[in-house]
Design a protein around this motif. Structure first.
Motif, short mmCIF file in Angstrom:
data_model
loop_
_atom_site.label_atom_id
_atom_site.label_comp_id
_atom_site.label_asym_id
_atom_site.label_seq_id
_atom_site.Cartn_x
_atom_site.Cartn_y
_atom_site.Cartn_z
N THR A 135 -4.43 -10.75 5.76
CA THR A 135 -3.30 -11.34 5.51
C THR A 135 -3.07 -12.48 6.69
O THR A 135 -2.87 -13.77 6.45
CB THR A 135 -1.80 -10.45 5.94
OG1 THR A 135 -2.10 -9.72 7.21
CG2 THR A 135 -2.08 -9.32 4.93
N ILE A 178 -1.98 -5.18 -2.09
CA ILE A 178 -2.14 -5.04 -0.68
C ILE A 178 -2.83 -3.85 -0.18
O ILE A 178 -2.48 -2.80 -0.59
CB ILE A 178 -0.92 -5.44 -0.12
CG1 ILE A 178 -0.19 -6.58 -0.51
CG2 ILE A 178 -1.08 -5.45 1.71
CD1 ILE A 178 1.27 -6.71 0.04
N GLY A 179 -3.86 -3.76 0.75
CA GLY A 179 -4.40 -2.62 1.13
C GLY A 179 -5.95 -2.25 0.49
O GLY A 179 -6.48 -3.07 -0.06
N SER A 180 -6.36 -1.25 1.03
CA SER A 180 -7.65 -0.89 0.65
C SER A 180 -7.68 -0.14 -0.94
O SER A 180 -6.38 0.14 -1.27
CB SER A 180 -8.62 -0.16 1.32
OG SER A 180 -8.02 1.15 1.66
N SER A 193 0.87 -1.13 0.04
CA SER A 193 0.17 0.10 -0.06
C SER A 193 0.89 1.42 -0.06
O SER A 193 1.91 1.26 0.37
CB SER A 193 -0.94 -0.12 1.28
OG SER A 193 -0.09 0.06 2.54
N GLY A 251 -11.66 -7.08 6.81
CA GLY A 251 -10.80 -7.35 5.79
C GLY A 251 -11.43 -8.04 4.54
O GLY A 251 -12.43 -8.73 4.65
N THR A 273 -6.41 -4.80 7.26
CA THR A 273 -5.51 -5.58 6.25
C THR A 273 -4.65 -6.77 7.23
O THR A 273 -4.42 -7.74 6.58
CB THR A 273 -4.38 -4.62 5.81
OG1 THR A 273 -4.92 -3.62 5.22
CG2 THR A 273 -3.62 -5.17 4.79
N ASP A 304 1.96 -4.62 5.94
CA ASP A 304 2.17 -5.10 4.76
C ASP A 304 3.61 -5.63 4.36
O ASP A 304 4.01 -6.60 3.85
CB ASP A 304 2.19 -3.73 3.74
CG ASP A 304 0.80 -3.15 3.65
OD1 ASP A 304 0.07 -3.47 4.39
OD2 ASP A 304 0.49 -2.51 2.70
N GLY A 349 -6.66 -6.79 1.55
CA GLY A 349 -6.69 -5.45 2.32
C GLY A 349 -7.94 -5.40 3.28
O GLY A 349 -8.47 -6.47 3.49
#
Length: 490
Positions: A438, A354-356, A262, A409, A434, A315, A427
């Protein structure tokens, strides 16, 4: 002095027009064996489908052949090959160094595999980008070992192959003599010897029996707990096998896998300005230009923030775990900052985003084909959350985080833009979300039920989406739990 010649087995296609890198035409010298070698490497399987990596190689070889090595600098390569603006800061943007590391590895792979018959080779030494050409070392033919002239009979060798000394040979001969040719002992001596031998044999049997009993007890002490845990080991193995199927699709020898953390500087910037940044504005940089035009307070500091490269520890921890997976193909694993990714990478390669959508705008390209999508509205009365496009009985239309003690998530496994590879979106609504996603993804026992249901008849995996929830304790997620699952495309 040796003259460099092109390989007789692999020829470059000289009928092709000279390639172009941006607005720069790369001509080289078509008859030059060094240029022909560069063309073969650029179109080889070792370089895959990375157009930028091929452009990188062709640019530096072209400038070197044309005696223009002064143009082979990080700044020039960044501008002419990677489309950076004049005067960009290479200390903050290390894309050239990142690609150079991968290019060196791919060149090594080429000469170790499909280019093993090349008569010349090229290297790009570390610390610079000027290529060096050399003649390939001649292959030495293996010489079969000469048989030993001195051979002996089996009787002249001991069990380990050493020659038996004469005294030992006599002893062997004595052992082989028939019993009737050996000197007879007296009856008394024979009887006494027999008694001692029987007594020693009895002691030996008792000691052996005691040893066997001890070993049996020890073995049972070890085996009983193992046998009790055998079902647990079997379940763990089954969980790992299903997770292997997922990661084996994400990491392959056929295409690159781009891991994209991210852009947390972008998240902070949007939070301060209360302005969302769509993907188009993110790619062309216009979101920074608009700050200047509108004279937003603190613009200079915000622009610095927008140029810096920040990402979260969550991340980085996830990327570190991915790198340790057995299924990873190191030469094909590419870590890209979100600003350095190109849309072509999402057409031909695999990717893990990865992330929003607020932290990784590339997710915007895939949301139309997903049941669940991020809806982030900083500084607005509109609720933010993960939208459920087709809610079923008992499901909510949006999963938001009005309470600070809970988060959500999202995990989505979907085709890439050309449906030739796969994209994995991992994400959450915040850092804790997140982390929940993960953790869930990296825990085989949690993923097992979904992967079983997503398993296709041909051995592959159907697309799937998982919405997970977790407690949010000081921005750290508690144990994640599955909230909603979707198998197959909407």
């Amino acid at each position: 002095m040796q003259t460099l010649q092109s390989s007789p087995t692999i020829d470059a296609d000289l009928s092709l027009p000279p390639p172009k890198i941006g607005d720069v035409e790369v001509r080289g010298r078509r008859e030059d064996p060094r240029w022909q070698l560069a063309m073969r490497i650029a179109s080889s399987r070792s370089l895959g489908r990375s157009r930028l990596m091929a452009d990188f190689l062709l640019y530096v070889v072209d400038r070197h052949i044309r005696d223009r090595s002064e143009e082979i600098t990080e700044q020039q390569i960044g501008v002419l090959v990677f489309g950076r603006t004049e005067g960009y800061d290479s200390n903050e943007d290390n894309i050239v160094r990142s690609y150079a590391r991968n290019l060196r590895k791919r060149i090594e792979d080429y000469f170790a595999g499909e280019g093993s018959d090349e008569t010349i080779r090229v290297d790009i030494p570390r610390g610079g980008y000027i290529p060096i050409f050399s003649t390939a070392p001649a292959k030495s033919a293996a010489t079969p070992s000469e048989p030993d002239d001195e051979t002996g009979t089996i009787d002249d060798l001991s069990a380990d192959g050493a020659e038996v000394a004469p005294a030992a040979k006599e002893a062997q001969e004595e052992i082989r003599l028939p019993q009737q040719h050996q000197t007879k002992r007296s009856d008394d001596a024979a009887a006494g010897s027999w008694f001692l031998t029987a007594k020693e044999a009895l002691r030996g049997r008792l000691a052996l029996t005691a040893l066997c009993v001890s070993l049996s007890i020890g073995l049972l002490a070890v085996l009983v707990p193992l046998l009790r845990r055998l079902p647990e080991y079997a379940h763990a193995h089954a969980d790992q096998a299903l997770s292997h199927a997922l990661w084996a699709h994400m990491f392959t020898n056929e295409r690159d896998t781009f891991i994209v953390p991210s852009d947390d500087g972008l998240v902070i910037m949007q939070g301060v300005t209360e302005r969302p940044v769509p993907l188009a504005n993110y790619l062309d940089g216009s979101y920074r230009t608009k700050l200047r035009t509108d004279q937003v307070p603190g613009t200079p500091e915000l622009l610095k923030l927008g140029r810096r490269r920040y990402t979260s520890v969550v991340d980085l921890d996830f990327v570190a775990h991915l790198a340790q997976l057995n299924e990873v193909v190191p030469a094909r694993m590419m870590i890209r900052y979100a600003r350095d990714l190109r849309i072509q990478d999402l057409r031909t390669g695999n990717a893990i985003l990865i992330g929003s959508i607020e932290a990784n705008p590339w997710i915007e390209l895939f949301q139309p084909q997903m049941d669940f999508s991020f809806s982030i509205h900083p500084g607005s009365d509109i609720p933010s959350g993960i939208v459920n496009s087709h809610p079923r009985a008992g499901e909510a239309a949006i999963y938001g985080t009005p309470q600070s003690d809970h988060t959500y998530g999202l995990i989505a496994y979907i085709p890439n833009l050309n449906s030739t590879g796969h994209v994995l979106i991992v994400g959450g609504l915040n850092t804790a979300g997140t982390e929940a996603a993960t953790t869930f993804l990296l825990t085989p026992s949690l993923m097992k039920p979904t992967l079983q249901r997503a398993k296709a008849a041909n051995g592959g995996l159907q697309p799937f989406e998982l919405l997970v929830g977790a407690g949010n304790v000081a921005t750290n997620a508690s144990t994640p739990q599955l909230v909603v699952e979707r198998i197959g495309l909407p």
